[in-house]
Design a protein around this motif. Structure first.
Motif, PDB file in Angstrom:
ATOM      1  N   SER A  70      19.619  29.000  31.703  1.00  0.00           N
ATOM      2  CA  SER A  70      19.287  30.289  32.316  1.00  0.00           C
ATOM      3  C   SER A  70      17.784  30.544  32.327  1.00  0.00           C
ATOM      4  O   SER A  70      17.291  31.325  33.145  1.00  0.00           O
ATOM      5  N   LYS A  71      17.048  29.853  31.449  1.00  0.00           N
ATOM      6  CA  LYS A  71      15.594  30.000  31.388  1.00  0.00           C
ATOM      7  C   LYS A  71      14.865  28.886  32.140  1.00  0.00           C
ATOM      8  O   LYS A  71      13.638  28.784  32.077  1.00  0.00           O
ATOM      9  N   PHE A 130       9.974  31.282  24.802  1.00  0.00           N
ATOM     10  CA  PHE A 130      10.445  32.445  25.564  1.00  0.00           C
ATOM     11  C   PHE A 130      10.981  33.471  24.574  1.00  0.00           C
ATOM     12  O   PHE A 130      11.141  33.186  23.382  1.00  0.00           O
ATOM     13  N   GLN A 179      14.078  30.170  20.751  1.00  0.00           N
ATOM     14  CA  GLN A 179      13.045  30.952  21.439  1.00  0.00           C
ATOM     15  C   GLN A 179      11.651  30.475  21.039  1.00  0.00           C
ATOM     16  O   GLN A 179      10.774  30.298  21.903  1.00  0.00           O
TER      17      GLN A 179
END
Length: 244
Positions: free
Chosen positions: A36-37, A70, A65
């Protein structure tokens, strides 16, 4: 050393062979997050376990993360944690098994009543409860003496933070020096040590003699009091700690 009156057991891969099962589900959800990133890297269950063993999924998400640069909003993290919990519990209810040799030890401890028995885990309380119920261990532990770093604290955390061990000692009414913690991972061992609890390392759930020797050395470097390779050695290892 004060008299030992309380035993505190980690759950995953100490009492219950659950880490591998759980990390397969964790990896699938972690890979969905990475996709999704727009990040191409993917994890297998064993790869994720090697990197984050001993931590709960909230800790895994935090580590992912940080590693990939992110950030997520707190609600996004909470949603992921909830999704992972549902997947893992379903798997554990179907496939979880006790660690080899642990059942006779727990049964004897329970019958002798020389020590209080508790579970202190990073994993969510519902997951720990599902694990010990599936393998027939729930009868050995008072329901209010099963503790979760993800659920039992005002602010969720994960090992190696000592908060869950300190909380467990406070609720049970024991000084950390009166307890022995049994842990299979670096993060778990550090959590107990940082709480001031004598720690017994357990390496029997690791595959292969080489990996067991590696974890034995790591545990001793951290400062655990003794390392147990097989649950058949539990009484001997506990006696070594009590004699210190």
């Amino acid at each position: 050393m004060p008299k030992i009156t309380q035993l505190l057991f980690d759950c995953d891969n100490t009492l219950v062979l659950s880490e591998e099962l759980a990390f397969v589900a964790c990896a699938a959800l972690s890979n969905e997050l990475l996709e999704s990133k727009g990040i191409s890297e993917r994890y297998t269950g064993p790869q994720l376990m090697a990197e984050f063993v001993g931590q709960n999924f909230r800790g895994v998400v935090g580590g992912v993360q940080k590693k990939f640069g992110f950030s997520l909003e707190p609600k996004e993290v909470d949603d992921l944690v909830g999704q992972e919990l549902g997947r893992v519990i379903a798997t554990l209810k179907e496939k979880a098994e006790p660690c080899e040799g642990v059942m006779p030890v727990l049964d004897k401890l329970y019958k002798e009543k020389k020590y209080g028995l508790a579970v202190v885990s990073s994993s969510a309380l519902s997951r720990v409860q599902a694990s010990v119920e599936k393998v027939g261990q729930a009868k050995y532990f008072p329901p209010d003496h099963i503790f979760s770093a993800a659920t039992s604290l005002p602010v969720p955390t994960t090992k190696p933070d000592p908060a869950i061990y300190l909380h467990a000692c406070k609720v049970i009414g024991k000084d950390p020096s009166e307890c022995v913690a049994v842990e299979d991972s670096k993060s778990g061992a550090l959590s107990g040590i940082r709480a001031g609890i004598p720690v017994m390392g357990y390496v029997g759930s690791y595959e292969g003699e080489m990996k067991q020797k590696e974890m034995d050395a790591l545990m001793k470097d951290l400062g655990v009091k003794v390392v147990m390779k097989d649950w058949a050695d539990f009484e001997k290892c506990l006696a070594e700690i009590e004699a210190m």
